[in-house]
Design an enzyme around this catalytic site. Structure first.
Site, mmCIF file in Angstrom:
data_model
loop_
_atom_site.group_PDB
_atom_site.id
_atom_site.type_symbol
_atom_site.label_atom_id
_atom_site.label_comp_id
_atom_site.label_asym_id
_atom_site.label_seq_id
_atom_site.Cartn_x
_atom_site.Cartn_y
_atom_site.Cartn_z
ATOM 1 N NE ARG A 121 -3.639 0.474 2.419
ATOM 2 C CZ ARG A 121 -3.448 1.423 3.319
ATOM 3 N NH1 ARG A 121 -2.562 1.268 4.266
ATOM 4 N NH2 ARG A 121 -4.142 2.542 3.272
ATOM 5 C CE LYS A 186 2.258 -5.573 5.932
ATOM 6 N NZ LYS A 186 2.266 -4.299 5.183
ATOM 7 N NE ARG A 322 2.666 5.058 11.095
ATOM 8 C CZ ARG A 322 3.581 5.895 10.633
ATOM 9 N NH1 ARG A 322 4.218 6.697 11.494
ATOM 10 N NH2 ARG A 322 3.877 5.948 9.352
#
Length: 325
Positions: A121, A186, A322
């Site tokens: 992204r 992640k 975040r």
């Protein structure tokens, strides 16, 4: 001789002498030595031990169409229009977009051993070492326009979690709008791209990247905490072919029904996987910052952000979520 000619011979993780490799390929020892050096540039670690030869520690599982197709369920098999397994490509999403431009129908899927220009992204690079991770893209066609696709990336995240759960990978979470997390790091991501008429007939490319056995050297450029299936599975991750089949088993049926059902049937499942549920967060969009508390998503997939002004709906795009400091 292509860079990857040696990889199938070394894929078993065992030692092979330089002479045995040269004999198998009908080339000189010098040619083998040059190719072994080039494998390093693919992100593959090659170990050399005098008197024993060369090996890729732990071996690698190369993509194999027969194995992938053998793992497909009957519904997925009927929805799969075609499957490309490539050695190297700029990006699997780009390959699918080229296929759409050439007139390919829905249900086409593409995976590759390596991407040279993998994308995440917001234009970020997706680190893509050779034969270590999963890079999968497939296309589908819709007739209701882009508005009917709201929440699709979130539903894809749920489907990816289900595929991994089915292979014995537990405790996964999702971060709005496109990230797959494990222990706060992640593990993978989703990238959707659209072609065609935003108000009518359009084609969507769904891209999924999952870290399976990310080499530390290849990950040096990643600017956030990351993990892979090897760490999560005690050094024994699911096979890449089994994983590819499991993803297609979940994603193709999702894509085929989403135009009719929308995100609503997927919302509750997404909420149970929400890594930031009821937590203070900060949204970053360019130079703008917006703080609040994440309160899940609505039926359209919009983030519900509770601020001093009340509950606001935030849609995807060039936004990064975040945890609040």
């Amino acid at each position: 001789m292509p860079n990857t000619t040696l990889v199938p011979l070394l894929a078993d993780g065992e030692f092979h002498s330089g002479q045995a490799l040269a004999d198998a390929l009908g080339v000189s020892r010098t040619a083998i030595w040059k190719q072994l050096n080039r494998l390093q540039s693919l992100g593959l670690q090659v170990e050399s031990v005098k008197g024993r030869g060369y090996r890729i520690p732990g071996g690698v599982e190369l993509l194999d169409e027969r194995q992938v197709r053998a793992g497909l369920t009957a519904p997925a098999r009927s929805l799969l229009g075609g499957l490309q397994l490539l050695e190297t490509v700029d990006s699997t999403n780009a390959e699918m977009l080229r296929g759409i431009a050439a007139g390919c129908g829905p249900g086409q899927a593409c995976s590759a051993e390596q991407q040279t220009a993998g994308r995440g992204r917001r234009g970020r690079e997706w680190v893509s070492p050779y034969a270590r991770n999963i890079y999968l893209s497939f296309s589908w066609e819709y007739h209701q326009g882009a508005a009917a696709l709201e929440g699709l990336s979130l539903a894809v995240g749920v489907a990816v979690v289900r595929a991994l759960n089915g292979l014995g990978v537990p405790w996964l979470q999702l971060k709005w709008p496109n990230d797959l997390l494990a222990n706060g790091a992640k593990l993978g991501g989703v990238l959707l791209e659209m072609a065609g008429d935003a108000a009518g007939r359009c084609q969507v490319v769904v891209g999924v990247g999952i870290n399976v056995a990310m080499p530390a050297a290849a990950a040096e450029g990643i600017d956030q905490a990351w993990t892979d299936l090897t760490h999560l599975s005690g050094g024994k991750p699911p096979g890449r072919n089994a994983l590819l089949a499991a993803l297609l088993n979940e994603l193709l049926p999702l894509a085929s029904t989403f135009g009719d059902t929308g995100f609503t049937p997927w919302r509750d499942s997404w909420m149970t996987l929400d890594a930031f549920a009821d937590k203070p967060v900060v949204l970053h969009s360019g130079e703008q910052r917006q703080a609040g508390v994440a309160r899940g998503v609505d039926a359209r997939g919009a983030l519900q952000l509770e601020t001093t002004l009340g509950l606001q709906s935030v849609y995807g795009g060039e936004i990064s979520l975040r945890a609040a400091p």
